[in-house]
Scaffold this motif. Structure first.
Motif, PDB file in Angstrom:
ATOM      1  N   GLY A 181      10.300   2.758  -2.773  1.00 23.20           N
ATOM      2  CA  GLY A 181       9.635   1.641  -1.958  1.00 23.20           C
ATOM      3  C   GLY A 181       9.465   2.276  -0.401  1.00 23.20           C
ATOM      4  O   GLY A 181       9.490   3.337  -0.173  1.00 23.20           O
ATOM      5  N   PHE A 182       9.163   1.329   0.536  1.00 19.73           N
ATOM      6  CA  PHE A 182       8.591   1.629   1.760  1.00 19.73           C
ATOM      7  C   PHE A 182       9.272   0.756   2.639  1.00 19.73           C
ATOM      8  O   PHE A 182       9.644  -0.329   2.457  1.00 19.73           O
ATOM      9  N   GLY A 223      10.423   4.743   3.746  1.00 18.69           N
ATOM     10  CA  GLY A 223      11.460   5.609   2.702  1.00 18.69           C
ATOM     11  C   GLY A 223      12.492   6.132   3.130  1.00 18.69           C
ATOM     12  O   GLY A 223      13.540   6.446   2.263  1.00 18.69           O
ATOM     13  N   LYS A 277       8.587   7.684  -2.075  1.00 19.99           N
ATOM     14  CA  LYS A 277       7.400   7.276  -2.949  1.00 19.99           C
ATOM     15  C   LYS A 277       7.683   7.879  -4.496  1.00 19.99           C
ATOM     16  O   LYS A 277       7.199   7.119  -5.331  1.00 19.99           O
ATOM     17  N   TYR A 335       1.044  -1.099   0.082  1.00 23.17           N
ATOM     18  CA  TYR A 335       0.050   0.061  -0.044  1.00 23.17           C
ATOM     19  C   TYR A 335       0.796   1.068  -0.032  1.00 23.17           C
ATOM     20  O   TYR A 335       0.276   2.548  -0.184  1.00 23.17           O
ATOM     21  N   GLY A 336       2.076   1.107  -0.003  1.00 23.68           N
ATOM     22  CA  GLY A 336       3.036   2.353   0.206  1.00 23.68           C
ATOM     23  C   GLY A 336       2.939   3.298   1.276  1.00 23.68           C
ATOM     24  O   GLY A 336       3.385   4.250   1.497  1.00 23.68           O
ATOM     25  N   GLY A 337       2.288   2.647   2.456  1.00 27.05           N
ATOM     26  CA  GLY A 337       2.244   3.363   3.720  1.00 27.05           C
ATOM     27  C   GLY A 337       1.568   2.522   4.800  1.00 27.05           C
ATOM     28  O   GLY A 337       1.045   1.529   4.379  1.00 27.05           O
ATOM     29  N   ASP A 367       9.473   9.768   3.530  1.00 26.20           N
ATOM     30  CA  ASP A 367       8.613   8.679   3.057  1.00 26.20           C
ATOM     31  C   ASP A 367       8.141   8.944   1.479  1.00 26.20           C
ATOM     32  O   ASP A 367       7.886   8.106   0.757  1.00 26.20           O
ATOM     33  N   LYS A 368       7.600  10.452   1.505  1.00 30.02           N
ATOM     34  CA  LYS A 368       6.939  10.792   0.093  1.00 30.02           C
ATOM     35  C   LYS A 368       7.842  10.869  -0.841  1.00 30.02           C
ATOM     36  O   LYS A 368       7.716  10.463  -2.022  1.00 30.02           O
ATOM     37  N   GLY A 375       9.974   6.072  -6.603  1.00 30.18           N
ATOM     38  CA  GLY A 375       9.680   4.753  -6.763  1.00 30.18           C
ATOM     39  C   GLY A 375      10.903   3.844  -5.692  1.00 30.18           C
ATOM     40  O   GLY A 375      11.204   2.940  -6.358  1.00 30.18           O
TER      41      GLY A 375
END
Ligand code: KG4
Ligand code: ZN
Length: 344
Positions: A177-178, A180, A172, A40-42, A168-169, A175
């Motif tokens: 990943g997480f 970040g 994202k 979910y990227g977060g 983190d942003k 690209g």
């Protein structure tokens, strides 16, 4: 010596630790949830709460086994009671209450930020109050004068995003990943910190507050332009954050006299460039610089157990109806700052 069981569950790390009031680390256990949230990227709050409830009980048992202790050997049970994702906080706090009730031990409700704020004292017995703390994590970016256990004066906060959120942003957008922060730091190692012109929001302003929303937008534009290598964007972004953090910290040092040390804590304090730059600032002001080891910077239960030990030594405990709190400012007297989305 008192032994404190600490429980942490406010975000995406489930953790349990047993710490002595003499700073002995009997056990500290951590179960990350990266695999749950990565698609979910977060962090997804509901998934986090469910994972905490599945993992916490065996984790506490493992910590007790590692320490060779039973619950009866523990003097108090400390748990994060906020701020954080409320479902997860409730899982940890309810567990602590149940154990406290069953074992007839005092409950200590710990503010997660207090855990970060006092964590350097777990590893440094010579770190005395007052100290200036830069607390930089995924949810918070604050400068605090730590005057004693339970006595925190907030000098500055972010008017929009936290520094870790910006990392983190950026990850994202690139690209990477997480989570970040570590990914951006790795990419930045092979990039040029001056390659991409990026803003330093609020640098030079009178109050030592922070802002990262404009920096995030500038990163988004740099990515969209297609003109830069990801490594160069990462390095330039990291440098911009470092410049903001050092500029604001210098401002706070000029305003808040009498601090014995400059201390950095929270997940972003794990960043090598951030640590090195703040160490230089401390040198300029002929102050001691204290940064916890990396494992103690990101979320963990040892810092919660230690904050519990400090509160226990002061004779404080909390009733079993203590609520879990999504928001819980460390300094209740701090004025609200203008700007949308200010975190607790
Ligand atoms: O303190 P923490 O573990 O959780 C909160 O209470 O928020 O901080 C997590 C934050 C995340 O935003 C993560 O990307 C950031 O700390 N972080 C880093 C690094 N390691 C973790 N940021 C920059 N560089 C790092 N090496
Ligand atoms: Zn944290």
């Amino acid at each position: 010596m008192a032994v404190i069981l600490g429980i942490e569950s406010s975000c995406d790390e489930t953790a349990a630790a047993l710490i002595g009031s003499d700073r002995t680390i009997f056990a500290h256990r951590l179960a990350g949830q990266e695999a749950h949230h990565a698609p979910y990227g977060g962090v997804v709050p509901e998934i986090a709460a469910r994972a905490h409830s599945e993992t916490l009980s065996p984790l506490i048992e493992a910590a007790l086994a590692e320490a060779g202790m039973a619950l009866g050997d523990v003097d108090a049970i400390a748990a994060t009671a906020g701020p954080g994702l409320i479902g997860g906080v409730m899982v940890g706090l309810v567990m602590a209450k149940a154990l406290a009730l069953a074992a007839e031990k005092p409950l200590i409700a710990v503010n997660h930020l207090e855990g970060h704020a006092l964590s350097p004292r777990l590893i440094d017995p010579h770190l005395d109050f007052p100290y200036l703390l830069l607390l930089v994590s995924g949810g918070h970016c604050q400068l605090l004068r730590v005057e004693g256990v339970g006595a925190y004066r907030r000098l500055a906060t972010t008017i929009d995003d936290a520094a870790g959120e910006a990392f983190d942003k950026t990850a994202k957008l690139l690209g990477l990943g997480f989570p970040g922060g570590p990914a951006v730091e790795r990419a930045a190692a092979s990039g040029h910190p001056c390659a991409v012109p990026l803003p330093r929001p609020l640098a030079g302003s009178k109050e030592p507050h922070f802002s990262f929303a404009g920096l995030k937008s500038a990163v988004a534009r740099a990515v969209a332009s297609g003109e830069h290598r990801a490594e160069d964007i990462a390095a330039s972004f990291q440098q911009a954050v470092v410049d903001c953090l050092t500029d604001r910290t210098r401002r706070a040092l000029r305003q808040a006299g009498g601090a014995r040390a400059l201390v950095v804590a929270g997940g972003v304090a794990a960043n090598g460039a951030v640590r090195a730059a703040l160490e230089e600032v401390a040198k300029e002001y002929a102050m001691r610089f204290v940064a916890p080891p990396l494992w103690l910077c990101t979320d963990n239960a040892a810092m919660i157990a230690w904050a519990g030990a400090e509160r226990f030594a002061a004779g404080w405990s909390d009733p079993l109806d203590t609520p879990a709190r999504a928001r819980w400012p460390l300094d209740p007297l701090a004025e609200k700052v203008r700007g949308a989305g200010v975190k607790a």
